[in-house]
Write a protein that holds these residues in place. Structure first.
Motif, PDB file in Angstrom:
ATOM      1  N   TYR A 136       0.876  -1.162   0.000  1.00  0.00           N
ATOM      2  CA  TYR A 136       0.000   0.000   0.000  1.00  0.00           C
ATOM      3  C   TYR A 136       0.923   1.224   0.000  1.00  0.00           C
ATOM      4  O   TYR A 136       1.793   1.350   0.872  1.00  0.00           O
ATOM      5  CB  TYR A 136      -0.863   0.068   1.256  1.00  0.00           C
ATOM      6  CG  TYR A 136      -1.795  -1.090   1.522  1.00  0.00           C
ATOM      7  CD1 TYR A 136      -2.091  -2.062   0.566  1.00  0.00           C
ATOM      8  CD2 TYR A 136      -2.407  -1.219   2.776  1.00  0.00           C
ATOM      9  CE1 TYR A 136      -2.963  -3.100   0.836  1.00  0.00           C
ATOM     10  CE2 TYR A 136      -3.287  -2.256   3.061  1.00  0.00           C
ATOM     11  CZ  TYR A 136      -3.553  -3.207   2.095  1.00  0.00           C
ATOM     12  OH  TYR A 136      -4.419  -4.234   2.367  1.00  0.00           O
ATOM     13  N   THR A 225      -4.525  -7.718  -0.800  1.00  0.00           N
ATOM     14  CA  THR A 225      -5.364  -7.011  -1.761  1.00  0.00           C
ATOM     15  C   THR A 225      -6.825  -6.936  -1.323  1.00  0.00           C
ATOM     16  O   THR A 225      -7.482  -5.908  -1.493  1.00  0.00           O
ATOM     17  CB  THR A 225      -5.278  -7.688  -3.138  1.00  0.00           C
ATOM     18  OG1 THR A 225      -5.315  -9.118  -2.984  1.00  0.00           O
ATOM     19  CG2 THR A 225      -4.012  -7.300  -3.864  1.00  0.00           C
ATOM     20  N   VAL A 249      -2.277   0.651  -4.902  1.00  0.00           N
ATOM     21  CA  VAL A 249      -1.766  -0.710  -4.752  1.00  0.00           C
ATOM     22  C   VAL A 249      -0.586  -0.910  -5.705  1.00  0.00           C
ATOM     23  O   VAL A 249      -0.718  -0.715  -6.911  1.00  0.00           O
ATOM     24  CB  VAL A 249      -2.861  -1.748  -5.053  1.00  0.00           C
ATOM     25  CG1 VAL A 249      -2.285  -3.166  -5.040  1.00  0.00           C
ATOM     26  CG2 VAL A 249      -3.997  -1.622  -4.037  1.00  0.00           C
ATOM     27  N   PHE A 316      -7.298  -2.374  -9.095  1.00  0.00           N
ATOM     28  CA  PHE A 316      -5.988  -2.325  -8.443  1.00  0.00           C
ATOM     29  C   PHE A 316      -4.853  -2.365  -9.456  1.00  0.00           C
ATOM     30  O   PHE A 316      -3.745  -1.900  -9.184  1.00  0.00           O
ATOM     31  CB  PHE A 316      -5.797  -3.512  -7.482  1.00  0.00           C
ATOM     32  CG  PHE A 316      -6.848  -3.661  -6.418  1.00  0.00           C
ATOM     33  CD1 PHE A 316      -7.637  -2.591  -6.027  1.00  0.00           C
ATOM     34  CD2 PHE A 316      -7.048  -4.890  -5.801  1.00  0.00           C
ATOM     35  CE1 PHE A 316      -8.606  -2.739  -5.042  1.00  0.00           C
ATOM     36  CE2 PHE A 316      -8.006  -5.050  -4.819  1.00  0.00           C
ATOM     37  CZ  PHE A 316      -8.789  -3.975  -4.442  1.00  0.00           C
TER      38      PHE A 316
END
Length: 351
Positions: A136, A225, A249, A316
């Protein structure tokens, strides 16, 4: 078969064995039932079990045990009502196998649905979903869009990294994968660098790391995730949407070996009294229907090739999974756990 790879508290196990409140209802022994011992959070599996019952008419009885599950089944012995074991990562799957409370399954439907790297070569466990252990990164303070796990030891991140406990199974699996790739000596040096770069003592869960980034306490963190998806769509705690909005991400090692992935998985209990129903449930959980439920409700990656990924997860970015077999990761879990203690990772950066 595998080394025990996480530390189950003996006291908790003993409590789980003696607490009458944990006993399954007597109806669990009836025909048309499958008994599930689960370490997955109830809200993650309830939609799947409801769909299974609707499709087959087979009822499900669930005993949720966060800790002490292998010991519980072992103590129950041949009288155990457990049919199917559901758990959350390769470490806990390996632990139930080590405890001798599973039996091998040779099933064409299941084997055809699950790629070999996500199932036990001897048929004692099977992956159901994957989740990537990603970075992150702050959208405001981190310009780069690529990263490697190895880079987390670079002094440029000094005081800028947050993590949950190094002894948590999600981190142990990642560290075990690094041992498999680089060896123990190199991984220990890397872990020392990671420790030196920490912004604070490891604490909280993956969502707490995103919160810390949003608050400016650190710039990058390790996390799974699916937590990002859960935060992005959390209507009950809208502040979590703000945490998710603060991060991007990054899939580590996308340009070389790929990103480390772990699994949720299942196993058939050794003395399953409802074996036929248990196999029906296991087959259902790898079906396209169930795999889509996992993807849409839980924001996980299906193990079934070709199964649709949710739009949230697609947002993502593209995941290139590390192809390292999870059985290899499990072999290094004890070494990873011992390394965390030896380096003092959970003591924080100043120790």
């Amino acid at each position: 078969m595998f080394a025990g790879n996480f530390r189950l508290k003996a006291g908790l196990a003993a409590l789980s064995l003696t607490a009458a409140a944990l006993a399954l209802p007597s109806a669990a022994q009836a025909d048309g039932v499958v008994n599930i011992y689960s370490q997955r959070q109830p809200f993650l599996i309830e939609p799947l079990l409801e769909a299974f019952t609707e499709k087959t008419g087979i009822q499900t009885e669930v005993l949720h045990l966060n800790e002490g599950l292998p010991e519980r089944i072992a103590a129950e012995g041949q009288n155990s009502p457990a049919d199917v074991i559901l758990t959350v990562d390769i470490g806990r799957l390996a632990a139930v196998v080590d405890a001798g409370v599973t039996q091998p399954v040779e099933d064409e439907v299941i084997n055809n649905a699950i790629p070999a790297q996500y199932r036990d070569p001897e048929g004692h466990w099977f992956g159901l979903t994957t989740r990537a252990r990603v970075v992150y990164a702050s959208k405001d303070r981190v310009e780069q869009d690529t990263i490697t796990y190895e880079e987390l030891a670079d002094p440029k991140w000094k005081g800028k990294i947050c993590v949950r406990s190094g002894q948590h199974q999600y981190n142990i699996a990642l560290f075990a994968s690094l041992i498999a790739h680089h060896g123990e000596e190199a991984t220990e040096e890397w872990m020392k660098g990671l420790k030196a770069n920490l912004a604070r003592k490891p604490a909280g869960g993956d969502r707490d790391q995103a919160q810390a980034i949003a608050a400016g306490e650190c710039d990058i963190a390790l996390g799974n995730t699916y937590y990002v998806g859960l935060m992005m769509n959390n209507e009950e705690e809208p502040e979590q949407k703000e945490w998710a909005a603060a991060i991007k991400v990054l899939f580590p090692n996308s340009e070389d070996r790929g990103t480390h992935v772990n699994i949720s998985g299942m196993a058939l209990a050794k003395h399953a009294p409802n074996k036929e129903n248990a196999l029906k449930l296991m087959q259902f959980l790898v079906s396209p229907e169930a795999q889509e439920i996992y993807a849409e409700r839980n924001y996980e990656y299906p193990v079934l090739p070709g199964a649709e990924i949710s739009e949230t997860v697609k947002s993502f970015g593209e995941l290139k999974p590390d192809t390292l077999p999870l059985s290899e990761i499990a072999k290094n879990s004890d070494a990873a756990s011992e390394m965390v203690d030896r380096v003092g990772l959970d003591d924080g950066p100043a120790s």
